[in-house]
Design an enzyme around this catalytic site. Structure first.
Site, PDB file in Angstrom:
ATOM      1  N   TYR A  74      16.779   5.791  11.720  1.00 47.05           N
ATOM      2  CA  TYR A  74      16.302   4.818  10.499  1.00 47.05           C
ATOM      3  C   TYR A  74      17.519   4.176   9.881  1.00 47.05           C
ATOM      4  CZ  TYR A  74      13.973   4.608   5.896  1.00 47.05           C
ATOM      5  OH  TYR A  74      13.436   4.138   4.779  1.00 47.05           O
ATOM      6  N   SER A  76      18.124   2.811   1.926  1.00 47.01           N
ATOM      7  CA  SER A  76      17.942   4.285   1.762  1.00 47.01           C
ATOM      8  C   SER A  76      19.228   4.941   1.477  1.00 47.01           C
ATOM      9  CB  SER A  76      17.264   4.734   2.821  1.00 47.01           C
ATOM     10  OG  SER A  76      17.162   6.072   2.955  1.00 47.01           O
ATOM     11  N   SER A  77      19.194   5.999   0.893  1.00 48.83           N
ATOM     12  CA  SER A  77      20.463   6.804   0.745  1.00 48.83           C
ATOM     13  C   SER A  77      21.005   7.556   2.068  1.00 48.83           C
ATOM     14  CB  SER A  77      20.387   7.941  -0.409  1.00 48.83           C
ATOM     15  OG  SER A  77      19.279   8.801  -0.057  1.00 48.83           O
ATOM     16  N   CYS A  78      20.171   7.400   3.088  1.00 49.14           N
ATOM     17  CA  CYS A  78      20.491   7.915   4.371  1.00 49.14           C
ATOM     18  C   CYS A  78      21.266   6.972   5.059  1.00 49.14           C
ATOM     19  CB  CYS A  78      19.333   8.524   5.105  1.00 49.14           C
ATOM     20  SG  CYS A  78      18.416   7.010   5.863  1.00 49.14           S
ATOM     21  N   ARG A 114       0.800  -1.287   0.143  1.00 43.96           N
ATOM     22  CA  ARG A 114       0.172   0.033   0.002  1.00 43.96           C
ATOM     23  C   ARG A 114       0.804   1.247   0.075  1.00 43.96           C
ATOM     24  NH1 ARG A 114      -4.972  -0.908  -0.415  1.00 43.96           N
ATOM     25  NH2 ARG A 114      -6.109  -2.522   0.723  1.00 43.96           N
ATOM     26  N   GLY A 152       5.871   0.040  -2.498  1.00 43.84           N
ATOM     27  CA  GLY A 152       5.108  -1.155  -2.743  1.00 43.84           C
ATOM     28  C   GLY A 152       4.391  -1.228  -3.758  1.00 43.84           C
ATOM     29  N   ASN A 190      16.107   9.823  -2.724  1.00 45.34           N
ATOM     30  CA  ASN A 190      14.929  10.317  -2.304  1.00 45.34           C
ATOM     31  C   ASN A 190      13.752   9.976  -3.434  1.00 45.34           C
ATOM     32  OD1 ASN A 190      16.692  11.602  -0.503  1.00 45.34           O
ATOM     33  ND2 ASN A 190      15.234  13.130  -0.160  1.00 45.34           N
TER      34      ASN A 190
HETATM   35  O1  GFB Z   1      12.761  15.155   2.488  1.00 41.12           O
HETATM   36  P1  GFB Z   1      13.182  15.626   3.727  1.00 41.12           P
HETATM   37  O2  GFB Z   1      12.083  15.562   5.147  1.00 41.12           O
HETATM   38  O3  GFB Z   1      14.138  14.527   4.330  1.00 41.12           O
HETATM   39  O4  GFB Z   1      13.750  17.177   3.750  1.00 41.12           O
HETATM   40  P2  GFB Z   1      15.868  14.154   3.965  1.00 41.12           P
HETATM   41  C1  GFB Z   1      14.813  17.345   2.657  1.00 41.12           C
HETATM   42  C2  GFB Z   1      15.064  18.703   2.866  1.00 41.12           C
HETATM   43  O5  GFB Z   1      13.834  19.521   2.682  1.00 41.12           O
HETATM   44  C3  GFB Z   1      15.770  19.317   4.315  1.00 41.12           C
HETATM   45  C4  GFB Z   1      13.942  20.554   3.676  1.00 41.12           C
HETATM   46  O6  GFB Z   1      16.659  20.043   4.210  1.00 41.12           O
HETATM   47  C5  GFB Z   1      14.169  20.036   4.699  1.00 41.12           C
HETATM   48  O7  GFB Z   1      14.439  20.797   5.761  1.00 41.12           O
HETATM   49  N1  GFB Z   1      12.304  20.930   3.532  1.00 41.12           N
HETATM   50  C6  GFB Z   1      11.962  22.323   3.126  1.00 41.12           C
HETATM   51  C7  GFB Z   1      11.316  20.329   4.005  1.00 41.12           C
HETATM   52  N2  GFB Z   1      10.847  22.362   3.154  1.00 41.12           N
HETATM   53  C8  GFB Z   1      10.270  21.263   3.867  1.00 41.12           C
HETATM   54  C9  GFB Z   1       8.741  20.570   4.373  1.00 41.12           C
HETATM   55  O8  GFB Z   1       8.066  21.327   4.295  1.00 41.12           O
HETATM   56  N3  GFB Z   1       8.910  19.443   4.659  1.00 41.12           N
HETATM   57  C10 GFB Z   1       9.805  18.649   4.617  1.00 41.12           C
HETATM   58  N4  GFB Z   1       9.899  17.361   5.164  1.00 41.12           N
HETATM   59  N5  GFB Z   1      11.417  18.960   4.553  1.00 41.12           N
HETATM   60  C11 GFB Z   1      14.941  11.997   4.760  1.00 41.12           C
HETATM   61  C12 GFB Z   1      15.188  10.863   5.807  1.00 41.12           C
HETATM   62  O9  GFB Z   1      15.790  12.972   4.879  1.00 41.12           O
HETATM   63  O10 GFB Z   1      15.256  11.178   3.510  1.00 41.12           O
HETATM   64  C13 GFB Z   1      14.605   9.669   5.804  1.00 41.12           C
HETATM   65  O11 GFB Z   1      14.855  11.697   6.968  1.00 41.12           O
HETATM   66  C14 GFB Z   1      14.954   9.101   4.491  1.00 41.12           C
HETATM   67  O12 GFB Z   1      15.192   8.924   6.936  1.00 41.12           O
HETATM   68  C15 GFB Z   1      14.557  10.066   3.255  1.00 41.12           C
HETATM   69  O13 GFB Z   1      16.153   8.596   4.403  1.00 41.12           O
HETATM   70  C16 GFB Z   1      14.823   9.991   2.040  1.00 41.12           C
HETATM   71  O14 GFB Z   1      16.004  14.116   2.541  1.00 41.12           O
HETATM   72  O15 GFB Z   1      16.567  15.093   4.789  1.00 41.12           O
END
Ligand code: GFB
Length: 315
Positions: A137, A108-110, A13, A17, A166
């Site tokens: 994570y 994940s790339s993290c 879901r 997936g 991402n």
């Molecule tokens: O996609 P995101 O939440 O995760 O954030 P990561 C990426 C960037 O976007 C960060 C900025 O620099 C955030 O500060 N950003 C700007 C925002 N505005 C926003 C917003 O409104 N919402 C969000 N969410 N971010 C994740 C990991 O890291 O990547 C996970 O936490 C996973 O574990 C995922 O690996 C692929 O790319 O930083």
């Protein structure tokens, strides 16, 4: 893989997936098995073991995971670590106990160090400290990779691990507090346009760089790897290009048609400065992505309008 092989897609879901199910179905795989959370709680060891004993899948795609954006990862490290380790341990150990022929684990790339040289090669794993906003994570995902590799070396299992960059696309989470950046900004731009707001707030400085891959490309890569890749060594999946968060939001606003101001909230974390995957290994095998970022955002926006907003209006 035979088209009639019984393939269990765990997490059908979710963003990834559901895309893998669409791709397998489109490619003529006829024997897919899926289970809703009410039917099968992947965090329960005995339930997972009973499911495998009953269904006897031949191939497993482990796309189930607790995922979220930077804030959710930062706020709930216990859940991100525990839930992911539990469910992946259950699925991977049951796959071994019930003679699954091949398993694809999604990382994940993290998992890579915060300051890994860019673009990030697969051999950067465990060469330096992780990004603190998502280390729980990342540790869970690294444990999953190591478990797959351990089953390969100790028991000769064909368990492979793909590391996506991402991802975004249909069936993503568009909740403003728990989502990743792309769906969050898509919603913010749409709501600002609809409500006549003058600006949208972007977290962080806008300077971090991220690489975005449409989930249909990811699903295509997963099926390609299931059909063509048989090594326990991890393999990156990305498009090889990144953008700054500022560039991303400008592109999103253009697609959505919001022409107001951007304000950057530097009290929110930036996370990793850059996360661009080195994808020559996958490219050398003969795979490359097809969906450009602008087109992918436009398709995702269409999906958002149709599926995320329509039910809310109906309610
Ligand atoms: O996609 P995101 O939440 O995760 O954030 P990561 C990426 C960037 O976007 C960060 C900025 O620099 C955030 O500060 N950003 C700007 C925002 N505005 C926003 C917003 O409104 N919402 C969000 N969410 N971010 C994740 C990991 O890291 O990547 C996970 O936490 C996973 O574990 C995922 O690996 C692929 O790319 O930083």
């Amino acid at each position: 893989m035979e088209k009639t092989d019984k393939i269990f897609v765990a997490g059908h879901r979710g963003l990834v997936g559901s895309a893998i199910v669409r791709k397998l179905t489109a490619d003529g795989y006829t024997n897919l098995v899926v289970a809703d959370r009410k039917e099968l709680d992947l965090a329960k060891e005995s339930a997972v073991a009973a499911f495998f004993a009953r269904e006897k899948p031949e191939i497993v795609v482990l796309a189930a995971a607790k995922v979220g954006g930077i804030k959710a990862n930062n706020d709930y490290p216990v859940e991100f670590l525990l839930e992911n380790v539990r469910l992946q341990n259950n699925v991977i150990s049951s796959a071994h106990a019930h003679d699954v022929r091949k398993l694809l684990f999604l990382g994940s790339s993290c998992i890579y160090p915060k300051h890994a040289p860019q673009p990030i090669r697969e051999d950067a794993l465990l060469t330096g400290p992780l990004e603190p906003t998502n280390d729980a994570y990342a540790i869970a995902k690294i444990a999953g990779i190591k478990l797959c590799q351990a089953y390969a070396s100790e028991y000769g299992e064909n368990y492979i691990s793909a590391m996506p960059t991402n991802l975004y696309g249909p069936h993503d989470n568009f909740d403003l507090t728990s989502s990743h950046v792309l769906p969050a900004l898509l919603r913010k731009a749409h709501e600002a346009k609809t409500n006549g707001a003058r600006e949208i707030v972007v977290w962080g400085t806008g300077q971090p760089r991220r690489e975005f891959l449409h989930v249909d490309d990811m699903a295509d890569a997963c099926v390609f790897l299931l059909e063509n890749y048989n090594s326990p060594e991890i393999i990156n999946v990305g498009c090889g290009e990144d953008v700054s968060i500022r560039e991303l939001v400008e592109l999103i606003c253009d697609v959505v048609g919001f022409d107001g101001e951007l304000s950057f909230d530097a009290t929110k974390p930036d996370g990793t400065p850059r996360k661009l995957l080195e994808v020559s290994k996958l490219k050398a095998l003969g795979w490359s992505p097809k969906i450009q970022l602008r087109e992918g955002i436009a398709r995702t926006y269409e999906w958002f309008l149709e599926h995320e907003l329509a039910p809310a209006v109906a309610r």
